[in-house]
Design a protein around this motif. Structure first.
Motif, short mmCIF file in Angstrom:
data_model
loop_
_atom_site.label_atom_id
_atom_site.label_comp_id
_atom_site.label_asym_id
_atom_site.label_seq_id
_atom_site.Cartn_x
_atom_site.Cartn_y
_atom_site.Cartn_z
N HIS A 165 -64.54 4.76 -6.65
CA HIS A 165 -65.10 5.33 -7.86
C HIS A 165 -65.55 6.78 -7.66
O HIS A 165 -66.20 7.36 -8.52
CB HIS A 165 -66.25 4.46 -8.38
CG HIS A 165 -65.76 3.11 -8.77
ND1 HIS A 165 -65.32 2.81 -10.04
CD2 HIS A 165 -65.61 1.97 -8.05
CE1 HIS A 165 -64.92 1.55 -10.09
NE2 HIS A 165 -65.09 1.01 -8.89
N ARG A 211 -72.44 0.79 -23.93
CA ARG A 211 -73.70 1.29 -24.50
C ARG A 211 -73.62 1.31 -26.03
O ARG A 211 -74.59 0.95 -26.70
CB ARG A 211 -74.02 2.67 -23.96
CG ARG A 211 -74.45 2.64 -22.50
CD ARG A 211 -74.91 4.01 -22.02
NE ARG A 211 -74.99 4.09 -20.58
CZ ARG A 211 -75.97 3.61 -19.84
NH1 ARG A 211 -76.97 2.99 -20.41
NH2 ARG A 211 -75.97 3.73 -18.53
N HIS A 244 -67.76 8.43 -5.67
CA HIS A 244 -69.18 8.77 -5.64
C HIS A 244 -69.41 9.96 -4.71
O HIS A 244 -68.82 10.05 -3.65
CB HIS A 244 -69.98 7.56 -5.15
CG HIS A 244 -71.43 7.68 -5.35
ND1 HIS A 244 -72.34 7.34 -4.39
CD2 HIS A 244 -72.17 8.08 -6.42
CE1 HIS A 244 -73.57 7.51 -4.84
NE2 HIS A 244 -73.48 7.97 -6.07
N ASP A 253 -59.81 10.31 -9.95
CA ASP A 253 -60.19 10.97 -11.22
C ASP A 253 -59.97 10.03 -12.40
O ASP A 253 -60.80 9.98 -13.31
CB ASP A 253 -59.40 12.26 -11.43
CG ASP A 253 -59.89 13.39 -10.53
OD1 ASP A 253 -60.99 13.26 -9.95
OD2 ASP A 253 -59.16 14.40 -10.41
N ARG A 295 -62.74 7.46 -12.40
CA ARG A 295 -63.98 8.05 -12.92
C ARG A 295 -63.94 8.14 -14.44
O ARG A 295 -64.93 7.83 -15.12
CB ARG A 295 -64.20 9.43 -12.33
CG ARG A 295 -64.68 9.45 -10.92
CD ARG A 295 -64.80 10.87 -10.44
NE ARG A 295 -65.38 10.96 -9.12
CZ ARG A 295 -65.29 12.03 -8.34
NH1 ARG A 295 -64.64 13.09 -8.76
NH2 ARG A 295 -65.84 12.03 -7.16
N ALA A 296 -62.81 8.60 -14.97
CA ALA A 296 -62.68 8.73 -16.43
C ALA A 296 -62.80 7.37 -17.10
O ALA A 296 -63.48 7.23 -18.13
CB ALA A 296 -61.35 9.39 -16.77
N ARG A 297 -62.17 6.36 -16.52
CA ARG A 297 -62.25 5.00 -17.07
C ARG A 297 -63.68 4.49 -17.00
O ARG A 297 -64.19 3.91 -17.97
CB ARG A 297 -61.31 4.06 -16.31
CG ARG A 297 -61.28 2.65 -16.93
CD ARG A 297 -60.52 1.65 -16.09
NE ARG A 297 -61.15 1.49 -14.79
CZ ARG A 297 -60.55 1.74 -13.62
NH1 ARG A 297 -59.30 2.16 -13.58
NH2 ARG A 297 -61.20 1.57 -12.49
N ASP A 298 -64.37 4.72 -15.88
CA ASP A 298 -65.76 4.29 -15.74
C ASP A 298 -66.64 4.90 -16.83
O ASP A 298 -67.45 4.21 -17.45
CB ASP A 298 -66.33 4.68 -14.37
CG ASP A 298 -65.71 3.90 -13.22
OD1 ASP A 298 -65.08 2.85 -13.48
OD2 ASP A 298 -65.85 4.35 -12.06
N THR A 299 -66.45 6.19 -17.09
CA THR A 299 -67.23 6.88 -18.12
C THR A 299 -66.94 6.30 -19.50
O THR A 299 -67.86 6.04 -20.29
CB THR A 299 -66.92 8.38 -18.10
OG1 THR A 299 -67.23 8.89 -16.80
CG2 THR A 299 -67.71 9.14 -19.15
N ARG A 300 -65.66 6.08 -19.78
CA ARG A 300 -65.26 5.53 -21.08
C ARG A 300 -65.82 4.12 -21.28
O ARG A 300 -66.39 3.81 -22.33
CB ARG A 300 -63.72 5.52 -21.18
CG ARG A 300 -63.18 5.11 -22.52
CD ARG A 300 -61.65 5.11 -22.56
NE ARG A 300 -61.09 4.09 -21.69
CZ ARG A 300 -60.42 4.33 -20.57
NH1 ARG A 300 -60.21 5.56 -20.15
NH2 ARG A 300 -59.95 3.34 -19.84
N GLU A 302 -68.40 2.68 -19.75
CA GLU A 302 -69.87 2.70 -19.86
C GLU A 302 -70.28 3.11 -21.27
O GLU A 302 -71.19 2.52 -21.86
CB GLU A 302 -70.44 3.67 -18.82
CG GLU A 302 -71.93 3.60 -18.70
CD GLU A 302 -72.46 4.43 -17.55
OE1 GLU A 302 -73.62 4.88 -17.67
OE2 GLU A 302 -71.75 4.64 -16.55
N SER A 303 -69.59 4.09 -21.82
CA SER A 303 -69.89 4.54 -23.18
C SER A 303 -69.63 3.42 -24.20
O SER A 303 -70.44 3.19 -25.11
CB SER A 303 -69.03 5.76 -23.50
OG SER A 303 -69.23 6.18 -24.80
#
Length: 142
Positions: A69, A105, A71, A91, A94-99, A101-102
């Motif tokens: 991921h 939420r 870090h 990369d 990371r983009a998938r993790d951000t998407r 998580e959003s």
């Protein structure tokens, strides 16, 4: 730099990397269970399939490996073999993790991340303190 293993050896080695029920995931689940939490795991039906789902608390927990991921810690370094491939791979992770998580939420879930570096090579007392703090964050109303 050339790989020290043959293509077949590298493939066999990579195939043994687990995606679920890793030692760290099991460690986190046991620690949460010992602190009185009951949970589901696998996160079927939720974006990103969280490692641990605590419906009672509206919280999901992801246990992230620092390498996979990306870090920014001492455990992460880009491999010297095929760096372009790995940079693109990490990369996209990371983009998938951000998407994900959003999305979680926006759906009303609270998201907790547990990084490999916060548990690996840490004294037992520090690890217990980490899990106590995680438990407090889960129990808080956010």
């Amino acid at each position: 730099m050339a790989d020290s293993l043959t293509r077949e050896q590298r493939s066999a080695q990579m195939s043994r990397i687990r995606g679920t029920n890793t030692k760290l995931e099991v460690l986190v689940r046991k620690a949460l269970h010992a602190r009185g939490f009951r949970y589901r795991f696998g996160g079927a039906g939720l974006p990103g399939k969280p490692d641990i789902v605590l419906p009672k608390y509206g919280t999901v927990v992801f246990v992230h490996g620092c390498f996979w991921h990306g870090h920014s810690c001492p455990l992460y370094r880009l491999p010297k073999t095929r760096p372009e491939f790995w940079a693109a791979k990490i990369d996209s992770n990371r983009a998938r993790d951000t998407r994900v998580e959003s999305q979680l939420r926006e759906s009303g879930w609270r998201v907790e991340l547990v990084w490999e570096c916060s548990l690996r090579g840490v004294k037992e007392t520090d690890r217990a303190l980490f899990f106590d703090q995680l438990a407090d964050r889960i129990r808080s109303k956010g």
